[in-house]
Structures are given as structure tokens and as C-alpha cells.
Design an enzyme around this catalytic site. Structure first.
Site, PDB file in Angstrom:
ATOM      1  CB  SER A 126       1.691  -0.519 -13.744  1.00 49.13           C
ATOM      2  OG  SER A 126       2.433   0.008 -12.682  1.00 49.13           O
ATOM      3  NE  ARG A 184      -5.231   2.828  -9.386  1.00 50.24           N
ATOM      4  CZ  ARG A 184      -4.726   1.710  -9.849  1.00 50.24           C
ATOM      5  NH1 ARG A 184      -3.458   1.628 -10.134  1.00 50.24           N
ATOM      6  NH2 ARG A 184      -5.465   0.655 -10.067  1.00 50.24           N
ATOM      7  CG  HIS A 200       3.781   1.963  -7.940  1.00 49.64           C
ATOM      8  ND1 HIS A 200       3.969   1.714  -9.280  1.00 49.64           N
ATOM      9  CD2 HIS A 200       2.777   1.149  -7.559  1.00 49.64           C
ATOM     10  CE1 HIS A 200       3.125   0.781  -9.683  1.00 49.64           C
ATOM     11  NE2 HIS A 200       2.377   0.432  -8.655  1.00 49.64           N
ATOM     12  CE  LYS A 208      -1.588  -6.742 -11.691  1.00 45.70           C
ATOM     13  NZ  LYS A 208      -1.008  -5.671 -10.867  1.00 45.70           N
TER      14      LYS A 208
END
Length: 168
Positions: free
Chosen positions: A130, A92, A18, A42
């Protein structure tokens, strides 16, 4: 005219990946707004307030005009409210691109005046997520390669308070 970009995320926790996108994104705009949001799909380890404080601490030393705010609305409504002309998103892997490409298309339908810009994560940071950082920590693994020392301490303390998985 001031170029404002928005970098949205849950940042639960904020990772070195990040931070790479924040540093690079801040160079593309006059002001970068880091939007800390909730995500109904989440289960966060940290509250929005805790994540805000962590992100503010982490970006304090980054060059550029960076503000950190919370939001709980459609991203395009948030971006419009902030006066943004750009959404900054980190990628990513190819799997990220498929999801992000679809989101960018939907966002363009909502507001065609706001562009989405994709930044590839630094090669050394591409595997960091994360979700994986939390999983590693919950099973007692070391996360210092993926987050700052301050974030590592926060995650370790939270795991200690909620209990490690696989512990007797």
C-alpha cells in the site's frame, strides 16, 4: 465449533495482494473477519470510514463468510472479542517474515490459544505494498496493476484533491 480467523490491516488502500490473502484466508476458516485498524506509525491517505467502505465493496464478491469491522485496540484483544482462533497474515518477502515472526511471538505471549497463520502472497503480487501504491500515485504513476479499478479511481481522486508530488 465455528473456526473464525482475523485478517488485520490498515488497508490504505486495499491492494490486489490484500485481496489474494482474503480469498485464500477465507478458505481456511468458517468466517473471516477483516479488521480495518489505525496504525500510529503510518500516515493514512484515507479515513477509517473510507477504508471500511472500500474493503467492504472489494470483498462483497469473495466466496465465504467475510465480515469487515474496524478496531483500535491490541490485535489479540480484538481477536478474542471476535472469537477468533486464528490470525491470518500475508507475507511478501523475508523482511516481512522477520517482523511478523516477532509479532506472532508477542501475540502468543498475550494469548496462546490464538494461532498465527502466514500465507505467502502470490508470486505476481509479492512486490505490492500500500505504501508503494500511494507513493507511485502521488508522483503521477499508474497503479492499475496493483489495485482494483474502483480503488484506483479512489486513489487518483484523493491525489487530485491533495496535490501530486513533483507537479509544477
Amino acid at each position: 465449533m465455528t473456526r473464525i480467523g482475523v485478517y488485520p490491516g490498515t488497508f490504505d488502500p486495499i491492494t490486489l495482494g490484500h485481496m489474494d490473502i482474503i480469498r485464500r484466508g477465507a478458505k481456511l476458516v468458517d468466517r473471516l473477519v477483516v479488521g480495518v485498524t489505525t496504525n500510529p506509525s503510518k500516515s493514512p491517505m484515507f479515513t477509517v470510514e473510507e477504508r471500511m467502505a472500500s474493503v467492504q465493496r472489494e470483498v462483497a464478491e469473495v466466496d465465504g463468510d467475510i465480515t469487515v469491522v474496524t478496531f483500535d485496540s491490541l490485535l489479540m484483544d480484538f481477536a478474542t472479542r471476535e472469537g477468533a482462533s486464528m490470525i491470518v497474515r500475508g507475507l511478501r518477502a523475508v523482511a516481512d517474515f522477520e517482523y511478523e515472526y516477532q509479532m506472532a511471538g508477542m501475540n502468543q505471549q498475550l494469548n496462546a490459544r490464538i494461532e498465527t497463520v502466514f500465507l505467502m502472497a502470490d508470486v505476481s503480487l509479492q512486490p505490492i505494498a500500500s505504501r508503494l501504491v500511494k507513493e507511485i500515485a502521488l508522483y503521477g504513476g499508474a497503479i492499475g496493476k496493483f489495485v482494483s479499478p474502483a480503488v484506483e479511481a479512489e486513489v487518483v481522486a484523493r491525489v487530485a484533491s491533495i496535490g501530486r508530488k513533483g507537479a509544477p
